[in-house]
Design a protein around this motif. Structure first.
Motif, PDB file in Angstrom:
ATOM      1  N   TYR A   1       0.872  -1.167   0.000  1.00 56.38           N
ATOM      2  CA  TYR A   1       0.000   0.000   0.000  1.00 56.38           C
ATOM      3  C   TYR A   1       0.908   1.216   0.000  1.00 56.38           C
ATOM      4  O   TYR A   1       1.983   1.198   0.608  1.00 56.38           O
ATOM      5  N   TRP A   2       0.516   2.268  -0.683  1.00 57.92           N
ATOM      6  CA  TRP A   2       1.326   3.482  -0.732  1.00 57.92           C
ATOM      7  C   TRP A   2       0.530   4.628  -0.123  1.00 57.92           C
ATOM      8  O   TRP A   2      -0.652   4.803  -0.436  1.00 57.92           O
ATOM      9  N   ILE A   3       1.195   5.381   0.742  1.00 60.38           N
ATOM     10  CA  ILE A   3       0.527   6.525   1.363  1.00 60.38           C
ATOM     11  C   ILE A   3       1.356   7.786   1.156  1.00 60.38           C
ATOM     12  O   ILE A   3       2.575   7.731   1.005  1.00 60.38           O
ATOM     13  N   ASN A   4       0.669   8.899   1.154  1.00 62.49           N
ATOM     14  CA  ASN A   4       1.319  10.192   1.040  1.00 62.49           C
ATOM     15  C   ASN A   4       1.806  10.582   2.438  1.00 62.49           C
ATOM     16  O   ASN A   4       1.000  10.802   3.332  1.00 62.49           O
ATOM     17  N   PRO A   5       3.110  10.674   2.660  1.00 63.01           N
ATOM     18  CA  PRO A   5       3.611  10.962   3.999  1.00 63.01           C
ATOM     19  C   PRO A   5       3.216  12.348   4.507  1.00 63.01           C
ATOM     20  O   PRO A   5       3.221  12.582   5.707  1.00 63.01           O
ATOM     21  N   HIS A   6       2.849  13.238   3.597  1.00 62.96           N
ATOM     22  CA  HIS A   6       2.414  14.573   4.018  1.00 62.96           C
ATOM     23  C   HIS A   6       1.028  14.539   4.653  1.00 62.96           C
ATOM     24  O   HIS A   6       0.607  15.514   5.251  1.00 62.96           O
ATOM     25  N   GLN A   7       0.342  13.422   4.495  1.00 61.06           N
ATOM     26  CA  GLN A   7      -1.006  13.284   5.047  1.00 61.06           C
ATOM     27  C   GLN A   7      -1.023  12.532   6.380  1.00 61.06           C
ATOM     28  O   GLN A   7      -2.082  12.348   6.976  1.00 61.06           O
ATOM     29  N   ILE A   8       0.141  12.101   6.865  1.00 60.33           N
ATOM     30  CA  ILE A   8       0.201  11.375   8.135  1.00 60.33           C
ATOM     31  C   ILE A   8       0.056  12.365   9.285  1.00 60.33           C
ATOM     32  O   ILE A   8       0.809  13.334   9.392  1.00 60.33           O
ATOM     33  N   GLU A   9      -0.914  12.086  10.143  1.00 58.05           N
ATOM     34  CA  GLU A   9      -1.122  12.922  11.324  1.00 58.05           C
ATOM     35  C   GLU A   9      -0.399  12.327  12.532  1.00 58.05           C
ATOM     36  O   GLU A   9       0.228  13.040  13.303  1.00 58.05           O
ATOM     37  N   SER A  10      -0.498  10.997  12.695  1.00 61.58           N
ATOM     38  CA  SER A  10       0.157  10.349  13.830  1.00 61.58           C
ATOM     39  C   SER A  10       0.334   8.863  13.553  1.00 61.58           C
ATOM     40  O   SER A  10      -0.276   8.313  12.632  1.00 61.58           O
ATOM     41  N   MET A  11       1.203   8.239  14.381  1.00 60.70           N
ATOM     42  CA  MET A  11       1.408   6.797  14.321  1.00 60.70           C
ATOM     43  C   MET A  11       1.384   6.285  15.752  1.00 60.70           C
ATOM     44  O   MET A  11       1.911   6.941  16.651  1.00 60.70           O
ATOM     45  N   GLU A  12       0.776   5.111  15.931  1.00 57.13           N
ATOM     46  CA  GLU A  12       0.679   4.538  17.268  1.00 57.13           C
ATOM     47  C   GLU A  12       0.808   3.020  17.187  1.00 57.13           C
ATOM     48  O   GLU A  12       0.174   2.384  16.342  1.00 57.13           O
ATOM     49  N   GLU A  13       1.618   2.452  18.073  1.00 57.36           N
ATOM     50  CA  GLU A  13       1.729   0.990  18.149  1.00 57.36           C
ATOM     51  C   GLU A  13       0.711   0.488  19.160  1.00 57.36           C
ATOM     52  O   GLU A  13       0.712   0.915  20.305  1.00 57.36           O
ATOM     53  N   LYS A  14      -0.157  -0.418  18.712  1.00 58.67           N
ATOM     54  CA  LYS A  14      -1.178  -0.942  19.628  1.00 58.67           C
ATOM     55  C   LYS A  14      -1.621  -2.359  19.327  1.00 58.67           C
ATOM     56  O   LYS A  14      -2.821  -2.582  19.208  1.00 58.67           O
ATOM     57  N   PRO A  15      -0.887  -3.411  19.294  1.00 56.82           N
ATOM     58  CA  PRO A  15       0.564  -3.493  19.177  1.00 56.82           C
ATOM     59  C   PRO A  15       1.047  -3.296  17.742  1.00 56.82           C
ATOM     60  O   PRO A  15       2.203  -2.967  17.523  1.00 56.82           O
ATOM     61  N   ASP A  16       0.157  -3.487  16.733  1.00 52.75           N
ATOM     62  CA  ASP A  16       0.565  -3.217  15.353  1.00 52.75           C
ATOM     63  C   ASP A  16       0.574  -1.714  15.124  1.00 52.75           C
ATOM     64  O   ASP A  16      -0.127  -0.962  15.815  1.00 52.75           O
ATOM     65  N   LEU A  17       1.343  -1.265  14.161  1.00 55.05           N
ATOM     66  CA  LEU A  17       1.448   0.164  13.891  1.00 55.05           C
ATOM     67  C   LEU A  17       0.206   0.658  13.165  1.00 55.05           C
ATOM     68  O   LEU A  17      -0.141   0.178  12.083  1.00 55.05           O
ATOM     69  N   THR A  18      -0.473   1.613  13.772  1.00 55.51           N
ATOM     70  CA  THR A  18      -1.649   2.236  13.176  1.00 55.51           C
ATOM     71  C   THR A  18      -1.272   3.651  12.765  1.00 55.51           C
ATOM     72  O   THR A  18      -0.845   4.456  13.597  1.00 55.51           O
ATOM     73  N   ILE A  19      -1.415   3.939  11.476  1.00 51.76           N
ATOM     74  CA  ILE A  19      -1.113   5.257  10.940  1.00 51.76           C
ATOM     75  C   ILE A  19      -2.430   5.989  10.747  1.00 51.76           C
ATOM     76  O   ILE A  19      -3.330   5.497  10.067  1.00 51.76           O
ATOM     77  N   SER A  20      -2.545   7.163  11.359  1.00 53.48           N
ATOM     78  CA  SER A  20      -3.738   7.997  11.207  1.00 53.48           C
ATOM     79  C   SER A  20      -3.436   9.104  10.205  1.00 53.48           C
ATOM     80  O   SER A  20      -2.417   9.802  10.327  1.00 53.48           O
ATOM     81  N   LEU A  21      -4.321   9.250   9.232  1.00 59.27           N
ATOM     82  CA  LEU A  21      -4.144  10.269   8.203  1.00 59.27           C
ATOM     83  C   LEU A  21      -5.007  11.482   8.513  1.00 59.27           C
ATOM     84  O   LEU A  21      -5.974  11.397   9.280  1.00 59.27           O
ATOM     85  N   LEU A  22      -4.675  12.607   7.911  1.00 62.11           N
ATOM     86  CA  LEU A  22      -5.430  13.843   8.126  1.00 62.11           C
ATOM     87  C   LEU A  22      -6.891  13.707   7.734  1.00 62.11           C
ATOM     88  O   LEU A  22      -7.749  14.404   8.282  1.00 62.11           O
ATOM     89  N   SER A  23      -7.197  12.796   6.833  1.00 58.90           N
ATOM     90  CA  SER A  23      -8.570  12.580   6.386  1.00 58.90           C
ATOM     91  C   SER A  23      -9.417  11.857   7.435  1.00 58.90           C
ATOM     92  O   SER A  23     -10.627  11.762   7.293  1.00 58.90           O
ATOM     93  N   GLY A  24      -8.755  11.316   8.472  1.00 58.25           N
ATOM     94  CA  GLY A  24      -9.455  10.533   9.474  1.00 58.25           C
ATOM     95  C   GLY A  24      -9.329   9.039   9.245  1.00 58.25           C
ATOM     96  O   GLY A  24      -9.653   8.243  10.113  1.00 58.25           O
ATOM     97  N   LYS A  25      -8.843   8.648   8.084  1.00 63.32           N
ATOM     98  CA  LYS A  25      -8.650   7.230   7.761  1.00 63.32           C
ATOM     99  C   LYS A  25      -7.460   6.698   8.548  1.00 63.32           C
ATOM    100  O   LYS A  25      -6.502   7.423   8.806  1.00 63.32           O
TER     101      LYS A  25
END
Length: 65
Positions: free
Chosen positions: A12-36
């Motif tokens: 999967y490819w994501i635009n790094p400029h759209q990443i708002e935060s990352m959290e390990e819980k335990p897998d890495l969850t990337i939150s985007l500015l869109s809410g996705k």
């Protein structure tokens, strides 16, 4: 765009400029500015390194100095 691997193993490819935060819980969850959110197999340091490499490639780091 940076490449990540979803939990199901698909690339999967994501635009790094759209990443708002990352959290390990335990897998890495990337939150985007869109809410996705995207859950990926990579560790945070791997994603951060890919972001840095991407920004170097497009010359963004030179603009921030």
């Amino acid at each position: 765009m940076i490449e990540v691997t979803r939990i199901n193993g698909k690339k999967y490819w994501i635009n790094p400029h759209q990443i708002e935060s990352m959290e390990e819980k335990p897998d890495l969850t990337i939150s985007l500015l869109s809410g996705k959110t995207v859950v990926v197999l990579e560790k945070p340091d791997v994603v951060i390194q890919r972001i840095v490499e991407y920004r170097q490639k497009i010359g963004a780091l030179n603009q921030e100095l």
